[in-house]
Design a protein around this motif. Structure first.
Motif, PDB file in Angstrom:
ATOM      1  N   GLU A 169       7.588  30.698 -10.889  1.00  0.00           N
ATOM      2  CA  GLU A 169       7.665  32.037 -10.312  1.00  0.00           C
ATOM      3  C   GLU A 169       8.121  33.052 -11.354  1.00  0.00           C
ATOM      4  OE1 GLU A 169      10.214  31.698  -6.948  1.00  0.00           O
ATOM      5  OE2 GLU A 169       8.641  30.928  -5.623  1.00  0.00           O
ATOM      6  N   GLU A 170       9.124  32.680 -12.161  1.00  0.00           N
ATOM      7  CA  GLU A 170       9.605  33.596 -13.189  1.00  0.00           C
ATOM      8  C   GLU A 170       8.521  33.879 -14.227  1.00  0.00           C
ATOM      9  OE1 GLU A 170      12.456  35.387 -13.845  1.00  0.00           O
ATOM     10  OE2 GLU A 170      12.969  34.944 -11.769  1.00  0.00           O
ATOM     11  N   ALA A 171       7.801  32.843 -14.636  1.00  0.00           N
ATOM     12  CA  ALA A 171       6.721  33.035 -15.597  1.00  0.00           C
ATOM     13  C   ALA A 171       5.648  33.950 -15.021  1.00  0.00           C
ATOM     14  CB  ALA A 171       6.126  31.689 -15.995  1.00  0.00           C
ATOM     15  N   ALA A 172       5.321  33.774 -13.740  1.00  0.00           N
ATOM     16  CA  ALA A 172       4.308  34.609 -13.098  1.00  0.00           C
ATOM     17  C   ALA A 172       4.787  36.054 -12.988  1.00  0.00           C
ATOM     18  CB  ALA A 172       3.960  34.051 -11.720  1.00  0.00           C
ATOM     19  N   LEU A 173       6.044  36.260 -12.593  1.00  0.00           N
ATOM     20  CA  LEU A 173       6.590  37.599 -12.465  1.00  0.00           C
ATOM     21  C   LEU A 173       6.562  38.350 -13.794  1.00  0.00           C
ATOM     22  CD1 LEU A 173       9.757  37.058 -10.223  1.00  0.00           C
ATOM     23  CD2 LEU A 173       7.771  38.465  -9.652  1.00  0.00           C
ATOM     24  N   ARG A 174       6.846  37.636 -14.873  1.00  0.00           N
ATOM     25  CA  ARG A 174       6.989  38.271 -16.180  1.00  0.00           C
ATOM     26  C   ARG A 174       5.708  38.242 -17.015  1.00  0.00           C
ATOM     27  NH1 ARG A 174      12.504  38.750 -17.462  1.00  0.00           N
ATOM     28  NH2 ARG A 174      13.837  38.043 -15.745  1.00  0.00           N
ATOM     29  N   GLY A 175       4.683  37.539 -16.509  1.00  0.00           N
ATOM     30  CA  GLY A 175       3.440  37.429 -17.275  1.00  0.00           C
ATOM     31  C   GLY A 175       3.626  36.673 -18.578  1.00  0.00           C
ATOM     32  N   LEU A 176       4.450  35.610 -18.526  1.00  0.00           N
ATOM     33  CA  LEU A 176       4.771  34.836 -19.726  1.00  0.00           C
ATOM     34  C   LEU A 176       4.303  33.393 -19.575  1.00  0.00           C
ATOM     35  CD1 LEU A 176       8.442  36.006 -20.415  1.00  0.00           C
ATOM     36  CD2 LEU A 176       6.381  36.655 -21.679  1.00  0.00           C
ATOM     37  N   PRO A 177       4.075  32.717 -20.689  1.00  0.00           N
ATOM     38  CA  PRO A 177       3.793  31.274 -20.601  1.00  0.00           C
ATOM     39  C   PRO A 177       5.048  30.505 -20.238  1.00  0.00           C
ATOM     40  CG  PRO A 177       3.910  31.980 -22.896  1.00  0.00           C
ATOM     41  CD  PRO A 177       3.992  33.231 -22.073  1.00  0.00           C
ATOM     42  N   LEU A 178       4.826  29.329 -19.692  1.00  0.00           N
ATOM     43  CA  LEU A 178       5.929  28.436 -19.330  1.00  0.00           C
ATOM     44  C   LEU A 178       5.872  27.191 -20.203  1.00  0.00           C
ATOM     45  CD1 LEU A 178       8.246  27.421 -17.492  1.00  0.00           C
ATOM     46  CD2 LEU A 178       6.487  26.533 -15.939  1.00  0.00           C
ATOM     47  N   ARG A 179       6.986  26.894 -20.861  1.00  0.00           N
ATOM     48  CA  ARG A 179       7.107  25.671 -21.643  1.00  0.00           C
ATOM     49  C   ARG A 179       7.888  24.653 -20.812  1.00  0.00           C
ATOM     50  NH1 ARG A 179       6.433  24.219 -26.811  1.00  0.00           N
ATOM     51  NH2 ARG A 179       6.024  26.415 -27.326  1.00  0.00           N
ATOM     52  N   ALA A 180       7.222  23.597 -20.381  1.00  0.00           N
ATOM     53  CA  ALA A 180       7.874  22.516 -19.639  1.00  0.00           C
ATOM     54  C   ALA A 180       8.365  21.500 -20.663  1.00  0.00           C
ATOM     55  CB  ALA A 180       6.896  21.883 -18.664  1.00  0.00           C
ATOM     56  N   LEU A 217       4.509  17.586 -13.280  1.00  0.00           N
ATOM     57  CA  LEU A 217       3.923  18.911 -13.114  1.00  0.00           C
ATOM     58  C   LEU A 217       2.844  18.912 -12.040  1.00  0.00           C
ATOM     59  CD1 LEU A 217       3.805  19.904 -16.875  1.00  0.00           C
ATOM     60  CD2 LEU A 217       5.389  20.738 -15.135  1.00  0.00           C
ATOM     61  N   GLY A 218       2.292  17.755 -11.779  1.00  0.00           N
ATOM     62  CA  GLY A 218       1.392  17.538 -10.655  1.00  0.00           C
ATOM     63  C   GLY A 218       0.530  18.714 -10.306  1.00  0.00           C
ATOM     64  N   GLY A 219       0.681  19.230  -9.090  1.00  0.00           N
ATOM     65  CA  GLY A 219      -0.162  20.322  -8.610  1.00  0.00           C
ATOM     66  C   GLY A 219       0.331  21.711  -8.955  1.00  0.00           C
ATOM     67  N   TRP A 220       1.345  21.828  -9.803  1.00  0.00           N
ATOM     68  CA  TRP A 220       1.869  23.155 -10.117  1.00  0.00           C
ATOM     69  C   TRP A 220       0.860  24.023 -10.853  1.00  0.00           C
ATOM     70  CZ3 TRP A 220       5.877  24.728  -7.518  1.00  0.00           C
ATOM     71  CH2 TRP A 220       6.793  23.791  -7.042  1.00  0.00           C
ATOM     72  N   ASP A 226      -2.570  31.173 -13.087  1.00  0.00           N
ATOM     73  CA  ASP A 226      -2.536  32.230 -14.096  1.00  0.00           C
ATOM     74  C   ASP A 226      -1.383  32.086 -15.086  1.00  0.00           C
ATOM     75  OD1 ASP A 226      -4.768  33.429 -12.918  1.00  0.00           O
ATOM     76  OD2 ASP A 226      -3.516  34.616 -11.537  1.00  0.00           O
ATOM     77  N   VAL A 227      -0.552  31.070 -14.898  1.00  0.00           N
ATOM     78  CA  VAL A 227       0.574  30.861 -15.810  1.00  0.00           C
ATOM     79  C   VAL A 227       0.175  29.884 -16.898  1.00  0.00           C
ATOM     80  CG1 VAL A 227       2.920  29.947 -16.033  1.00  0.00           C
ATOM     81  CG2 VAL A 227       2.311  31.326 -14.045  1.00  0.00           C
ATOM     82  N   PRO A 228       0.090  30.327 -18.155  1.00  0.00           N
ATOM     83  CA  PRO A 228      -0.179  29.389 -19.256  1.00  0.00           C
ATOM     84  C   PRO A 228       0.943  28.360 -19.350  1.00  0.00           C
ATOM     85  CG  PRO A 228      -0.453  31.664 -19.981  1.00  0.00           C
ATOM     86  CD  PRO A 228       0.219  31.719 -18.638  1.00  0.00           C
ATOM     87  N   LEU A 229       0.572  27.082 -19.401  1.00  0.00           N
ATOM     88  CA  LEU A 229       1.557  26.006 -19.363  1.00  0.00           C
ATOM     89  C   LEU A 229       1.482  25.175 -20.637  1.00  0.00           C
ATOM     90  CD1 LEU A 229       3.681  24.366 -17.772  1.00  0.00           C
ATOM     91  CD2 LEU A 229       1.778  23.058 -16.778  1.00  0.00           C
ATOM     92  N   VAL A 230       2.630  24.975 -21.250  1.00  0.00           N
ATOM     93  CA  VAL A 230       2.742  24.129 -22.439  1.00  0.00           C
ATOM     94  C   VAL A 230       3.596  22.928 -22.071  1.00  0.00           C
ATOM     95  CG1 VAL A 230       3.564  23.957 -24.818  1.00  0.00           C
ATOM     96  CG2 VAL A 230       2.583  26.109 -23.988  1.00  0.00           C
TER      97      VAL A 230
END
Length: 291
Positions: A169-180, A217-220, A226-230
Motif C-alpha cells: 500500500e505504501e509503495a502504491a501510495l508513493r509510486g515507488l518500487p517495493l524491495r522485498a 509474495l504469492g498473489g501480491w 502497478d507496484v514494481p517488485l524486487v
C-alpha cells in the motif's frame, strides 16, 4: 470520514520531524492529522494518586505554543491538510497508544526531549511500537529521495500478511518500487521441531530461500500490479541487511517476531540504526481503508 493519522509531539526536533512526515503521509492517505501532546501534570506518575485538575498558566501557555508550532509545521509539509490538536494526560507511550485506538497509523520521533544525548532510540518510540493497536512509524531520519524505494523485511512465515499489505500500500501510495528483502543466516525451518543442519550448501540453501520468498509474495503481484517488485535474498543477519537497505529507502516496513510486546532483535536494530523511517506493523487497524 477516513480514520486519522496520529502523531506525538513533545517539542523536540525529532518530534517536529515526525509531524512533517505524518502530515505528508496523511495527505497521501486522504486522512486528517491528529497532533497529540501527552503530559503529566506532575513531574512523576504516582500510582493511585490523581493528577491535579489543571496545569499552571505558564505550562498551559507553553503547551498551546507547542501545538501551534506543530500545526504550522504540518501545514508547511501538507498545505490544506485538516489538522486537529489534543492534549492527553499520562505517560507518553501509554497515552499515545490509547489515542491511536481510532487511528490508522501512529507516528512518533525517534527520541524525545527526555532522552539522553547518546541514546539512539527513545523509550516512547520503542514502547509505542510494542503497544499501539495500529502500525507505528518511528521517524529517525528524513527519508532518502534519490532512487528511493519501500523496503519490506520478509521472513517467509505465514503471519506476514499485515506487513506485506502495508508495504505494498505504501509503495502504491508513493509510486515507488517495493524491495522485498529476505535475509537468512541458517536454513529456514518449515515446521515446529524441525532440526537445522549443522552443515549445508550456502548456494543451494539460498535457492531454497529464494523460493520461500517467492511463495510468500504469492498473489501480491496480482493485487498490486502497478507496484514494481524486487525480490532480494541475502545470506546475512536480517537486522544488518535491513539497516544497509535503509540507506536508499523512503520507508522500511517490518513486523515483530513475537505476538507479545517483545519486538525482537531485528526490529530493535532497525529502530536504533536505520537511515530512514521505520514502520512496525503488528496488525492493521480494522478501520483503515483497504483497496
Amino acid at each position: 470520514m477516513a480514520a486519522p493519522v496520529v502523531v506525538g509531539v513533545d517539542g523536540s526536533a525529532s518530534s517536529f520531524q515526525a509531524v512533517a512526515w505524518a502530515a505528508e503521509e496523511a495527505a497521501l492517505r486522504g486522512a486528517p492529522l491528529r497532533v497529540v501532546h501527552a503530559a503529566l501534570r506532575w513531574a512523576y506518575d504516582v500510582p493511585l494518586v490523581p493528577q491535579p485538575a489543571h496545569w499552571g498558566a505558564d505550562a498551559e501557555a507553553s503547551v498551546r505554543e507547542l501545538l501551534r508550532q506543530a500545526t504550522e509545521r504540518a501545514h508547511a509539509a501538507a498545505p490544506g491538510l485538516e489538522v486537529t490538536t489534543e492534549v492527553v494526560d499520562g505517560a507518553a507511550a501509554g497515552a499515545l497508544a490509547a489515542a491511536a485506538g481510532t487511528a490508522q497509523l501512529a507516528v512518533v520521533g525517534s527520541r524525545g526531549r527526555g532522552g539522553f544525548t547518546g541514546l539512539l532510540l527513545g523509550s516512547v518510540g520503542r514502547d509505542l511500537a510494542a503497544e499501539a493497536p495500529c502500525p507505528v512509524v518511528v521517524v529517525r531520519h528524513p527519508p532518502a529521495r534519490d532512487g528511493a524505494e519501500i523496503v519490506a523485511g520478509v521472513t517467509g512465515r505465514p503471519d506476514q500478511e499485515p506487513v506485506l499489505r502495508f508495504a505494498f500500500e505504501e509503495a502504491a501510495l508513493r509510486g515507488l518500487p517495493l524491495r522485498a528483502l529476505h535475509a537468512w543466516t541458517h536454513p529456514a525451518t518449515r515446521a515446529p521441531g524441525d532440526m537445522q543442519p549443522l552443515v549445508y550448501d550456502v548456494e543451494g540453501v539460498g535457492q531454497e530461500e529464494a523460493r520461500l520468498l517467492a511463495e510468500s509474495l504469492g498473489g501480491w503481484r496480482e493485487k498490486f500490479p502497478d507496484v514494481p517488485l524486487v525480490e532480494h535474498v541475502v545470506h546475512e543477519h536480517p537486522g544488518k541487511a535491513l539497516v544497509d537497505a535503509s540507506e536508499t529507502a523512503e520507508l522500511v516496513v517490518v513486523g515483530p517476531r513475537s505476538r507479545g510486546k517483545v519486538l525482537g532483535s531485528t526490529v530493535y536494530a532497525l529502530l536504533h540504526h536505520a537511515h530512514a523511517p521505520v514502520a512496525v506493523v503488528r496488525h492493521l487497524a480494522p478501520h483503515a481503508h483497504r483497496p
